[in-house]
Design an enzyme around this catalytic site. Sequence first.
Site, PDB file in Angstrom:
ATOM      1  N   LEU A  96       7.709   9.097   0.403  1.00  0.00           N
ATOM      2  CA  LEU A  96       6.429   9.770   0.626  1.00  0.00           C
ATOM      3  C   LEU A  96       5.371   8.710   0.916  1.00  0.00           C
ATOM      4  CD1 LEU A  96       6.506  12.333  -2.337  1.00  0.00           C
ATOM      5  CD2 LEU A  96       7.666  12.437  -0.113  1.00  0.00           C
TER       6      LEU A  96
ATOM      7  N   ARG B 186       0.951  12.457   6.276  1.00  0.00           N
ATOM      8  CA  ARG B 186      -0.117  13.441   6.393  1.00  0.00           C
ATOM      9  C   ARG B 186      -0.034  14.137   7.748  1.00  0.00           C
ATOM     10  NH1 ARG B 186      -5.433  10.885   4.196  1.00  0.00           N
ATOM     11  NH2 ARG B 186      -3.804   9.923   2.940  1.00  0.00           N
TER      12      ARG B 186
ATOM     13  N   LYS C  43      -3.875  -0.517 -14.573  1.00  0.00           N
ATOM     14  CA  LYS C  43      -2.718  -1.353 -14.900  1.00  0.00           C
ATOM     15  C   LYS C  43      -2.716  -1.741 -16.379  1.00  0.00           C
ATOM     16  CE  LYS C  43      -2.552  -2.945 -10.127  1.00  0.00           C
ATOM     17  NZ  LYS C  43      -3.144  -3.894  -9.151  1.00  0.00           N
TER      18      LYS C  43
END
Lengths: 440, 440
Positions: free
Chosen positions: A13, A49, A207
């Site tokens: 993806l 997209r 993070k």
Amino acid sequence: MNGDQKPIGVAVLGLGNVGSEVVRIIDESATDLAARIGAPLQLRGIGVRRVSADRGVPVELLTDNIEELVSRDDVDIVVELMGPVEPARKAILTALEQGKSVVTANKALMSVSTGELAQAAEAAHVDLYFEAAVAGAIPVIRPLTQSLAGDTVTRVAGIVNGTTNYILSAMDSTGADYGDALAEASALGYAEADPTADVEGYDAAAKAAILASIAFHTRVTADDVYREGITKVTAADFASARALGCTIKLLAICERLTSDDGHQSVSARVYPALVPLTHPLAAVNGAFNAVVVEAEAAGRLMFYGQGAGGAPTASAVMGDVVMAARNRVQGGRGPRESKYAKLPISPIGDIPTRYYVSMRVADRPGVLAAVATEFGNRSVSIAEVRQEGIDDGGEPRGARLVVVTHKATDAALSETVKALASLDVVQSVDSVIRMEGTSE
Amino acid sequence: MNGDQKPIGVAVLGLGNVGSEVVRIIDESATDLAARIGAPLQLRGIGVRRVSADRGVPVELLTDNIEELVSRDDVDIVVELMGPVEPARKAILTALEQGKSVVTANKALMSVSTGELAQAAEAAHVDLYFEAAVAGAIPVIRPLTQSLAGDTVTRVAGIVNGTTNYILSAMDSTGADYGDALAEASALGYAEADPTADVEGYDAAAKAAILASIAFHTRVTADDVYREGITKVTAADFASARALGCTIKLLAICERLTSDDGHQSVSARVYPALVPLTHPLAAVNGAFNAVVVEAEAAGRLMFYGQGAGGAPTASAVMGDVVMAARNRVQGGRGPRESKYAKLPISPIGDIPTRYYVSMRVADRPGVLAAVATEFGNRSVSIAEVRQEGIDDGGEPRGARLVVVTHKATDAALSETVKALASLDVVQSVDSVIRMEGTSE
């Protein structure tokens, strides 16, 4: 193990820098990957997209129907490289619910939604890997969750954002102001058009949340992380830092704290900090990342490498893909979310660190005594004082006073700064920056 | 996951520095380990050479009957910390044949017997982990076998022996000769009574074999590793190195080589080398270890930490124990031996590196021309020449000539050195040391 094994279907993806590299490696390293996994990887489709013919991959692989792609029967592993939180979250949840293993580099998502995703992976008995979400190619998630699984991690401190490290390195080496260094970073492609997520510390905070979660077996989200960006760091701060034998780095710090009565808690925080030039993190320059892990038995470990970029991030993604695929072929799963410790999060006010305070003061006798009294009144012990004259043609003539403290809590320091600002002899408190990497 | 799970039985073989720390962690971290594994660890027994009451552990846990201990029904994981090759090999084979998972820190064994042990683990469908065999607490095995499983590793270069690094660091910083530095290392406990395995590079060669095997998916044993120790490195070499902007380190180097016609091979070698002070390995001093990994997508990664010692090594061992125990509880296995690539080993003669050659020559005109001709005749290109007068009262007065070459094969350099030694103007060739970490 041989090539006759049923292939492992992969859906990717996103087809940006990282996605393109992942697709390239799956293609170019097909033979090696098949040998390592025990079955070939087969790219089933790429979610984008907008489908168009000029993306450098066979157009029939492209689809804009993400939900359909991740639900396909012949897809075993979904590699999510779309960012940011949505629509990635929905796609990953669908994939997990359909029994697909998931590999993601999405730190923003993993730092807010980890519990929900972990539960979905658990319910489906599949893997959810995210090595690429922190520090790009540098293995940190796997060392923390596996190599150090038998040790007690006490501290994780790292430079985990390449954009800010590039800017701070440039300020340090050229004496540039923040604005000029940011402009240069943008021109060279090291900073995005809207650099907010990087320069305000949001990326590093995501993070830090991930690192703290796995290091301390406690669920820590981005909201739990105290955060300051680098936009207020000045060339004068770098000059003072240098005079003190330090440089300035944006650090993500995750710490296990033990109170006097033995209660443990977790601190996760991101801020620019003075770091002694002798500390290993001081030498990490430009777009590089490094993470220092301290554990009771292992002592201090450091991991260093490229923290971003298409190919390095793809390396981490592909490591996870191979592990998830091996588990599909051989049975078994990687480590699950470990949150048993459930340690409370310490507020920043309780965290003891050293501070560098830079202020503009009147250049007359008694100033230092007045300033020192305010520190002393709040039990903040002073380690070092430096005063320099300033001749900027203003009236009255002032001086720059730099105070470095011993360890004090953020709460005590904040009160001190407030009191300093209201002193007659203090014209302005220009910078308050923490100091890390020294023990006193 | 809860404490009611059937315990995972552990047998520890060996109660030296590492074994004692492993036993301590199993005891003191019992609650954390149980939560991470999903079942408690239970120490079933400790294999020692002689049972005695003064070992700091309950005497009833001790046994000198290793074969019986590793075969017990209530033992699931055997932790081998006895070294050297025998009796460790026999104990591990028995354990694997009995279906126990095995964790070992035994680099000597893993570098000669890996195929035999891997097959036994495969046949029994159990784990064989050995993170602690290379670079102590520093995670390198797991990053190479898992994190980089989707990448193509091109080079692994490391400082993997703390004793020799301590000695070389001392020679560099104090100007001491090898003998004095070794004596100091022995006095401080950094060198063993018989330091041969360390100073002659056998220990580093064993680790190089392990690293090359996993990095290149090819079985490489200690016999495949070219090896030179540090005993001939002199204070004069360090002085010359410094003049060239270098220091000297004992490196273990594993390289994937591609010939002009596209054939791939593997080189594994251990020798002292000149390393530029700007190279990350140059700053690794004392008993510390560091491993630099280069991979096609990841770029250059560095792993740094304590490479030896009871607690750091125990940290690596316990990480493996937790992973093996998790696999017992949840099903699944860690990565198996990967040797599909079966790349040939390149002989040292074929390896191109740069060289530093130090010789004593007559101090008269024409010497440099004669020396340079011998290099040129064998197509060894000279990068840099330095000449210093020597006044040691000898007759005839001589000079020290240092030549640094561009890349050449070991074979061409060896022939050159032989020819140099037979030149009238060359009194002696004192040192031939490779130079690493530069590209020319």
